[in-house]
Write a protein that holds these residues in place. Structure first.
Motif, PDB file in Angstrom:
ATOM      1  N   GLY A 198      37.231 -15.621   9.585  1.00 22.09           N
ATOM      2  CA  GLY A 198      36.576 -16.662  10.369  1.00 22.09           C
ATOM      3  C   GLY A 198      35.063 -16.655  10.389  1.00 22.09           C
ATOM      4  N   ALA A 199      34.409 -15.871   9.536  1.00 20.24           N
ATOM      5  CA  ALA A 199      32.945 -15.916   9.478  1.00 20.24           C
ATOM      6  C   ALA A 199      32.508 -17.291   8.970  1.00 20.24           C
ATOM      7  N   LEU A 200      31.524 -17.887   9.635  1.00 21.06           N
ATOM      8  CA  LEU A 200      31.082 -19.241   9.298  1.00 21.06           C
ATOM      9  C   LEU A 200      29.892 -19.198   8.339  1.00 21.06           C
ATOM     10  N   PRO A 201      30.040 -19.777   7.128  1.00 21.22           N
ATOM     11  CA  PRO A 201      28.911 -19.797   6.184  1.00 21.22           C
ATOM     12  C   PRO A 201      27.768 -20.682   6.651  1.00 21.22           C
ATOM     13  N   SER A 202      28.020 -21.575   7.614  1.00 19.57           N
ATOM     14  CA  SER A 202      26.988 -22.517   8.049  1.00 19.57           C
ATOM     15  C   SER A 202      25.956 -21.890   8.982  1.00 19.57           C
ATOM     16  N   LEU A 203      26.257 -20.730   9.562  1.00 18.42           N
ATOM     17  CA  LEU A 203      25.314 -20.096  10.483  1.00 18.42           C
ATOM     18  C   LEU A 203      24.079 -19.600   9.733  1.00 18.42           C
ATOM     19  N   THR A 204      22.929 -19.702  10.372  1.00 15.46           N
ATOM     20  CA  THR A 204      21.676 -19.331   9.730  1.00 15.46           C
ATOM     21  C   THR A 204      20.890 -18.356  10.599  1.00 15.46           C
ATOM     22  N   THR A 205      19.884 -17.746   9.978  1.00 19.31           N
ATOM     23  CA  THR A 205      18.932 -16.936  10.734  1.00 19.31           C
ATOM     24  C   THR A 205      17.977 -17.878  11.467  1.00 19.31           C
ATOM     25  N   HIS A 206      17.101 -17.325  12.275  1.00 24.56           N
ATOM     26  CA  HIS A 206      16.144 -18.163  12.990  1.00 24.56           C
ATOM     27  C   HIS A 206      15.139 -18.824  12.043  1.00 24.56           C
ATOM     28  N   GLN A 207      15.068 -18.338  10.803  1.00 23.00           N
ATOM     29  CA  GLN A 207      14.207 -18.965   9.803  1.00 23.00           C
ATOM     30  C   GLN A 207      14.941 -20.059   9.017  1.00 23.00           C
ATOM     31  N   GLY A 208      16.238 -20.274   9.371  1.00 16.17           N
ATOM     32  CA  GLY A 208      17.003 -21.330   8.713  1.00 16.17           C
ATOM     33  C   GLY A 208      17.677 -20.895   7.420  1.00 16.17           C
ATOM     34  N   HIS A 209      17.812 -19.601   7.178  1.00 15.48           N
ATOM     35  CA  HIS A 209      18.421 -19.107   5.944  1.00 15.48           C
ATOM     36  C   HIS A 209      19.898 -18.802   6.180  1.00 15.48           C
ATOM     37  N   CYS A 210      20.779 -19.475   5.457  1.00 15.75           N
ATOM     38  CA  CYS A 210      22.211 -19.204   5.560  1.00 15.75           C
ATOM     39  C   CYS A 210      22.612 -18.154   4.529  1.00 15.75           C
TER      40      CYS A 210
END
Length: 456
Positions: A198-210
């Motif tokens: 269930g890990a979501l590939p769409s999640l990003t760091t605070h810099q916007g890097h997925c």
């Protein structure tokens, strides 16, 4: 064992060790064997836990029952040493002497984290069974799952995920998730494992890097392909791009700071170590018997919703609201008790977020079930289409055979019609041939694959 010379501090030869000595013999001998001191220096419980010396641990615990949870100068307990070095029997022994699994060292690590970072599967199982909290964070804001992923221990990672560790937990300072960390190290198997749970590939760091961008920049093309294939099955990767502008990136960062995801215990300052202590702090100790009857411990309690509390038998609205607010505060790393209008409003928002998290988890589960059903239907359709192709092939073969039979009967009929021998038989033979030809014509019409057919 080799005969070795033991040297005193002055450099003189003290004695020779006997050839019959075993490894356990060395453990049983005092340190004066090596230093030449007359005073016997006994191994303490911390050293014994690190080398797996059970007899010494038993003696220490019998002499001092409080020593089992005592810390040394490095703020490590005996259980931490045993978990770190993977001594399963020692871990079990210490827990039998009431060793706490919730104590942290100077880096904020629990015994579960130490076992996870070293890949000690069996020890992790024991600590989880003893009530270790999965989502406790260390001083670097890492959970046990983070330690297992960053250390590359696939077995421990899968074990934690099977016990419902949150695969989408993140470091709140950077927004990094376990999937992003695994993608950055190039561990294809770890990325695949996290996606399956269930890990979501769409999640990003605070810099916007997925994760897919991290893998692409690091040159891990196999991980990029894997995530793209997975995203095509479960939905596209949604992440702000550079051309979207700063506003989109900042909006995504705000979402990442506020996201809840699956229910977990994201607490960096865990004070209560069991459900009874938590209820005491909330002034709700009278409800402890209710939870005992339902076999609800702290870890289960922290996943309960208002409806779950009703099912447990807590009918009064006030205590239920206090409990749901405390659960929400625990998840948000906020103080368990506070007062004021602003705090009441914040509690309301926190509870609503938790309920939304539950609904989201249920929706994700329903989505996975639907995907499984669609996959099964596709497989069934493939099997059915295969049967149809095979049936059409057999029908075509039957039609060809019948065509040959008809041709043969036509030739025989023609010969009989012109024969002059035994003229009395010829009419009957001709009639039989005609009947056979009619039957063959019927069968050919029935098996003709080019003819349109109804439901019959």
């Amino acid at each position: 064992m080799e005969v070795r010379e033991v040297i005193t501090r002055s450099g003189s030869v003290m004695s020779e060790l006997e050839e019959t000595w075993t490894e356990q013999t060395f453990y049983d001998r005092p340190l004066s064997v090596w230093t030449g001191d007359e005073e016997v220096i006994a191994a303490d419980i911390f050293t014994s836990a690190s080398i797996g010396w059970e007899d010494c641990i038993k003696q220490e615990c019998y002499n001092d029952k409080e020593i089992v949870n005592r810390k040394n100068k490095g703020q490590w307990t005996p259980l931490m040493y045993a978990a770190y070095y993977g001594h399963k029997d020692v871990v079990l022994l210490l827990m039998n002497f009431k060793a706490s699994v919730h104590i942290r060292n100077d880096m904020g690590c629990t015994a579960l984290m130490l076992a996870a970072m070293c890949g000690n599967d069996e020890v992790v199982k024991l600590l989880l069974k003893a009530g270790s909290i999965l989502e406790t964070r260390d001083s670097m804001d890492r959970t046990a799952l983070f330690h297992a992923v960053c250390s590359g221990h696939h077995g421990v990672t899968e074990l934690l995920l099977k016990h419902r560790a949150n695969p989408n937990t993140c470091k709140r300072g950077s927004g990094q998730t376990p999937l992003i960390a695994a993608a950055g190290t190039g561990d294809v198997a770890m990325v695949s494992l996290l996606l399956q749970y269930g890990a979501l590939p769409s999640l990003t760091t605070h810099q916007g890097h997925c994760a897919i961008r991290i893998a692409h920049e690091a040159g891990y093309s196999s991980i990029v392909t894997l995530i793209q294939q997975w995203s095509s099955k479960g939905g596209p990767v949604v992440a702000p791009q550079l051309e979207d502008g700063p506003a989109a990136v900042e909006a995504k960062r705000s979402q990442m700071r506020q996201r809840g995801g699956a229910l977990c215990v994201d607490s960096a300052t865990v004070v209560p170590t069991d459900l009874e202590s938590l209820l005491n702090e909330l002034g709700l100790h009278s409800y402890m018997n209710v939870f005992r009857e339902q076999d609800v411990d702290l870890q289960v309690f922290l996943t309960l919703t208002d409806q779950d509390l009703k099912e447990c038998g807590i009918q009064k609205l006030g205590p239920r609201r206090k409990m749901t607010s405390a659960i929400a505060r625990w998840h948000s790393n906020a103080p368990l008790r506070s007062s004021g209008v602003e705090c009441a409003y914040a509690d309301k928002l926190e509870v609503e977020m938790q309920e939304l998290g539950v609904r989201m988890a249920e929706a994700m589960e329903a989505l996975q079930q639907t995907k499984k059903q669609v996959t099964q239907e596709r497989e069934l359709r493939g099997v059915t289409e295969g049967w149809l192709v095979e049936a059409r092939g057999r029908l075509q073969q039957c039609f060809q055979i019948l065509t040959g039979i008809r041709n043969q009967l036509s030739a025989a009929h023609h010969l009989c019609s012109i024969a002059t021998i035994q003229p009395s038989i010829i009419p009957k033979l001709t009639e039989s041939m005609a009947v056979a030809l009619k039957q063959v014509d019927f069968l050919m019409a029935l098996s003709d694959p080019n003819m349109a057919r109804g439901t019959k």
